[in-house]
Motif scaffolding. Structure first.
Motif, short mmCIF file in Angstrom:
data_model
loop_
_atom_site.label_atom_id
_atom_site.label_comp_id
_atom_site.label_asym_id
_atom_site.label_seq_id
_atom_site.Cartn_x
_atom_site.Cartn_y
_atom_site.Cartn_z
N VAL A 20 0.86 -1.18 0.00
CA VAL A 20 0.00 0.00 0.00
C VAL A 20 0.90 1.24 0.00
O VAL A 20 1.66 1.47 0.95
CB VAL A 20 -0.93 0.02 1.23
CG1 VAL A 20 -1.85 1.24 1.17
CG2 VAL A 20 -1.75 -1.26 1.31
N VAL A 22 1.10 5.07 0.34
CA VAL A 22 0.38 6.24 0.86
C VAL A 22 1.25 7.46 0.56
O VAL A 22 2.30 7.65 1.18
CB VAL A 22 0.10 6.10 2.36
CG1 VAL A 22 -0.65 7.34 2.89
CG2 VAL A 22 -0.72 4.84 2.64
N GLY A 102 -5.15 4.19 4.05
CA GLY A 102 -4.21 3.14 3.67
C GLY A 102 -4.38 1.88 4.49
O GLY A 102 -4.17 0.76 3.99
N LEU A 103 -4.77 2.03 5.75
CA LEU A 103 -4.96 0.88 6.62
C LEU A 103 -6.27 0.14 6.34
O LEU A 103 -6.40 -1.03 6.68
CB LEU A 103 -4.94 1.31 8.09
CG LEU A 103 -3.58 1.72 8.65
CD1 LEU A 103 -3.75 2.43 9.98
CD2 LEU A 103 -2.67 0.51 8.80
N SER A 112 1.28 -7.86 4.48
CA SER A 112 1.07 -6.50 3.97
C SER A 112 2.15 -5.56 4.48
O SER A 112 2.71 -5.75 5.56
CB SER A 112 -0.30 -5.97 4.40
OG SER A 112 -1.34 -6.81 3.97
N ILE A 114 2.93 -1.10 4.37
CA ILE A 114 2.51 0.24 3.98
C ILE A 114 3.75 1.10 3.78
O ILE A 114 4.64 1.14 4.63
CB ILE A 114 1.58 0.86 5.03
CG1 ILE A 114 0.25 0.10 5.09
CG2 ILE A 114 1.32 2.33 4.73
CD1 ILE A 114 -0.74 0.68 6.06
N LEU A 143 4.98 -0.81 8.71
CA LEU A 143 4.91 0.53 8.12
C LEU A 143 6.32 1.04 7.90
O LEU A 143 7.17 0.98 8.79
CB LEU A 143 4.16 1.48 9.05
CG LEU A 143 4.20 2.97 8.68
CD1 LEU A 143 3.39 3.21 7.41
CD2 LEU A 143 3.67 3.83 9.82
#
Length: 312
Positions: A20, A22, A102-103, A112, A114, A143
């Motif tokens: 993802v 962001v 995004g979450l 996953s 980010i 993250l």
């Protein structure tokens, strides 16, 4: 002091990973959008077959550029990087809205990560660090933050990455972005043990640090400290989930009444406790009882801290 090191039971990921992106498109990014688009395009081209990606943009508000997750294909990479290159930078920086979007929609069955890219300070919407950490606590995801420029709130971004076992890194060009994303991809190449909990039965324990373990990744060693009372044989059980399947690791050994082989463990426990408390202070603000706890440990164990340095 207990140490746990995951090994071959955390296998390579074969079902693909979710990425993802962001991305900050606020006004201060006007001169960096082209670099950002080039870096994202090259990074997407390095992902593996079976991977998927989403792109979330934020300024005053947040929106998705991609319709949910998109499989990594040459056509998809070309389409969305061309769209990204046409994006015009404008507005303020609602970092919280971008991260929250995004979450959304993370799959519990897939690994996953980010990737947050920003150059500024969160200046609209929610800006309190505590709220960011509470948001991240609801998800089990890595993250990684990439900081473009010198004006970003680096302490906030570093705290967010640390909270999710990621890293925060300054980048200045598309080569930096690609290189750091490749470094990051190595950290999500294997399964992880999520929701890790430690139980000890047979002796009374307290003052365990860290209090919250979270996830344990391949190549990462978990080090636990604590106090115990009594002695004798005790069961030590570590539990968690790998790809949704519950895992239990259990052993049994003796907790001695007196042990003189490793006297340094006492100060290591105190140091780890101070580090945990200082992290809580940085994340949620200073409170008198937390400050006093740090000072007391520093005095008792002869450790320099933010609150005991004058004792030197």
């Amino acid at each position: 002091m207990l140490t746990f090191t995951p090994g071959a039971d955390l296998q390579p990921i074969t079902e693909g990973r979710d990425w993802v992106f962001v991305l900050d498109k606020s006004g201060s990014m006007s001169r960096k959008i082209a670099t950002l688009a080039d870096g994202v395009q090259r990074a997407l081209g390095k992902l593996q077959a079976g991977d998927r990606f989403r792109i979330v943009l934020f300024d005053d508000a947040a929106r998705e550029m991609t319709p949910d997750y998109v499989p990594v294909t040459p056509e998809a990479v070309r389409r969305y990087t061309e769209e990204l290159a046409r994006v015009a930078a404008s507005g303020s920086t609602n970092l919280y809205a971008g991260l929250r979007l995004g979450l959304d929609g993370l799959s519990g069955d897939r690994t996953s990560a980010i990737l947050l890219v920003t150059d500024g300070v969160a200046n609209v919407g929610e800006t309190r660090q505590r709220k960011f950490l509470e948001l991240l606590a609801k998800q089990d995801v890595r993250l990684y933050t990439f900081i473009m420029g010198n004006s970003a709130n680096t302490p906030l971004l570093e705290a967010l990455a640390l909270h999710c076992d990621g890293f925060a890194m300054s980048v200045s060009n598309s080569d930096d972005i690609v290189g750091q994303i490749m470094t990051m991809s190595e950290k999500v190449s294997h399964q992880a043990l999520h929701g890790v909990k430690l139980e000890i039965e047979g002796v009374k324990t307290a003052d365990l640090t860290p209090e919250q373990i979270g996830s344990l990744y391949r190549g990462q060693q978990l080090v636990m400290f604590g106090h115990y009372w009594g002695d004798g044989m005790a069961d030590v059980r570590l539990t968690g989930k790998v790809s949704g399947e519950k895992k239990v690791y259990q052993t049994r050994f003796e907790f001695p009444a007196v042990a003189n082989r490793n006297p340094e463990v006492e100060r290591l426990w105190a140091y780890a406790s101070i580090q945990d408390t200082m992290e809580e202070i940085r994340d949620f603000g200073e409170k008198p009882d937390l400050r006093q706890a740090v000072a007391d440990l520093g005095v008792e164990y002869g450790l320099v801290t933010d609150y005991t340095s004058m004792l030197v």
